[in-house]
Every structure is written in C-alpha cells, then in structure tokens.
Design an enzyme around this catalytic site. Structure first.
Site, PDB file in Angstrom:
ATOM      1  N   GLY A  83      31.637  25.336  19.418  1.00 36.37           N
ATOM      2  CA  GLY A  83      31.038  25.807  20.649  1.00 36.37           C
ATOM      3  C   GLY A  83      29.542  26.037  20.524  1.00 36.37           C
ATOM      4  N   TYR A 138      36.101  36.898  32.991  1.00 35.79           N
ATOM      5  CA  TYR A 138      35.441  36.953  31.688  1.00 35.79           C
ATOM      6  C   TYR A 138      35.026  38.381  31.358  1.00 35.79           C
ATOM      7  CZ  TYR A 138      31.932  35.807  28.081  1.00 35.79           C
ATOM      8  OH  TYR A 138      31.211  35.732  26.928  1.00 35.79           O
TER       9      TYR A 138
END
Length: 314
Positions: free
Chosen positions: A11, A142
């Site tokens: 990532g 999130y």
C-alpha cells in the site's frame, strides 16, 4: 535484531515503510505481506508472503514461520473507498486488528504498530488545533472503525499488557506511490497533474484546510514511536500527529512558484462532506513531549522534493 512483519506492505504507506525498515534491520529480517502481489522491487528485495489480513491462520502461519517479533498492520480500506463498501470497510479495518491483538495477547508477537487517523474526529470536534483528548463523533465508516480500534488497542494494553502503539495520521503525501482512495489524495494527484497536464481539478473546494504530512515524516514518526522506550509511550489509544496544514489553493500557489503556468479548478464531490467533518489543524504536543516527535517538511520544502522526484520519473 527484531524480525518484523508488515501486513499491507504494497500500500501507499507500506511500500515506503518496508524499504526503510529493511534498510535499518536487513532485508531478511523484514517480511512484507499483502493480499496480492504488488511492487516488484519490494517483492524481490526480501521475503514476501501472500496473506489475507482477514484470515488469522494465514497471519499466524507467517508469524510462526519467521519467528516474528513485531507487526506493522497497515492493511485498511481508506475513507472514500470505505464509504462505497461500508460493510467490508468495517470488516477489514476491525477484524485484521483483532487477529494481531489476539496473537500478541497469546504471546506470539511482542509489539504492534497500528495506524489511526484524523478521521476519528467529526463535525463536533474543535477544528483548530484539535487537542489530543476531545469530542470524537466520526461520520465515516473509516473514522468509526479507527475510533473503535483505538479503544480496543488501549483495552488490550490495559487488560492484557499488549505493547501496541499508534499514531493518528493526517493526510499523507508521497511521490513514490499513487493515491489509495483517501479524501486527502488530491494533494498527491495535484503534483502528478501539474507535471503531466499543467492543470488540475480539485474534488475539494479551494478553502478546504486539512492537516497534512509528507511521507518521509510519516515513516520517521512510525518507526520513531516503535523505537521509543516502552515507558515513554504513555498514550495507548493513538497519538495526534501533525506537520502542516493547507488548502488546495495554497498547495497550487506553492506549485506555481516552480511551474508558473499551472492552473487549478474546483469541482467538489462527495469527499467534500468528509473533509468538512475533519479538523483543520492538530495539536500533537503529546507526541513531541513523550517520544520526541519532530517534523522536517513544510509545504514549500515538500513541493520542492515532490517535483524533483516526480520529474526524475518522467
């Protein structure tokens, strides 16, 4: 020498974190893992394992295979992406954390890094110089998952003695990896578009101020909190972290110092509502006091470094 496992190594943060940790600890002592193959250079430079962060048995097998001491859990579904798939966002962000916390509780790993975010704050949080302890009413999947994760990290430390450490990342900007689905990603894409097209359309309004950080500083902070003596880590939920704050208009002006013909337009989308719920500046004095955090980059020095590196890739 510790053996380190990075989950989510391909990532945006994981790629650069893996490189830095391998430089410090040796390639063979840092195991990169992700749900699928990614950065070819990262995979070739040291041990790499395919693993699903949602599968505890896969993570545990890697821990046992390499006698892992420390885990950096970087796998997550970011703010804008998680809003499109809330159930999976919650599942990935929470269950991956439980797997690692439970492995530490069972004595199979010694130390954990887990990143939180400014997304834990919400529209009722003080927006200026947001304090370490304040109202948190996150309005995104999130943010909700990160707030819940902070509470679980503190719980596992207090009840089971797990050495888990965390920082609340602001928006992160990097030249080496492409945006990964976050609300602050405009501040990465703008540099690419400035060089390739000479123009950029921001999905946030020109006066949207958000806390930001250059990736070099974020990686230093991540390694810094993990290297700090255990007794210095006095907050086991997550530390506020800050370096700079700016608006799309201000970053465009910084770029224009080097590319005078650069132009910017504004077409706010669904991410504007997310950004409006977040702080504009962060008080990170506790991180600076407890484990000697200091940032190196401001907006203009970051712009110089971003453009230099991106120009070399063209």
């Amino acid at each position: 020498m510790s053996t380190i496992l990075i989950i989510g190594a391909c990532g945006q943060i994981g790629t650069e974190l893996t490189k830095k940790l391998r430089a410090a600890h040796g390639n063979d002592n840092v195991i990169a893992s992700d749900v699928r193959e990614g950065n070819a250079e990262l995979m070739a430079a040291g041990p790499f394992e395919i693993a699903d962060a949602l599968k505890r048995d896969q993570i545990e097998a890697i821990v046992e295979k390499y006698n892992v001491d420390e885990v950096y859990l970087m796998a997550a579904l970011l703010s804008a992406t998680a809003e499109k798939n809330p159930a999976f966002g919650w599942e990935l962000n929470m269950n991956s954390l439980f797997h690692v916390l439970n492995l530490a509780k069972e004595g199979k790993i010694k130390k954990i890094f887990w990143p939180s975010s400014i997304a834990v704050f919400g529209p009722t949080t003080p927006k200026q110089n947001t304090p370490q302890y304040t109202v948190m009413e996150p309005s995104t999947v999130y943010g909700i998952s990160k707030q819940a994760g902070e509470r679980w990290c503190e719980y596992y430390h207090n009840i089971y003695g797990v050495d888990v450490r965390s920082i609340r990342y602001p928006g992160l900007i990097s030249w080496s990896t492409l945006p990964g689905g976050g609300t602050t990603d405009y501040a990465v894409d703008i540099y690419h578009k400035a060089l390739s097209n000479g123009t950029f359309t921001s999905f946030l309004s020109e006066e949207t101020r958000l806390p930001m950080m250059y990736m070099d500083d974020a990686i230093r902070a991540t390694i810094g909190i993990m290297d700090a003596p255990k007794e210095n880590i006095k907050i086991r939920s997550s530390y506020n972290l800050s370096a700079m704050d700016f608006t799309p208009k201000e970053i465009a002006e910084s770029i224009k110092k080097h590319i005078p013909e650069f132009t910017i337009g504004y077409e706010p989308d669904f991410r504007q509502k997310i950004a409006d719920s977040w702080p504009q500046s962060i008080d990170d004095s506790r991180a600076r006091e407890d484990w000697d955090w200091k940032h190196n980059y401001d907006l203009d020095t970051m712009t110089i470094d971003m453009l230099k590196h991106l120009e070399s890739l063209v």
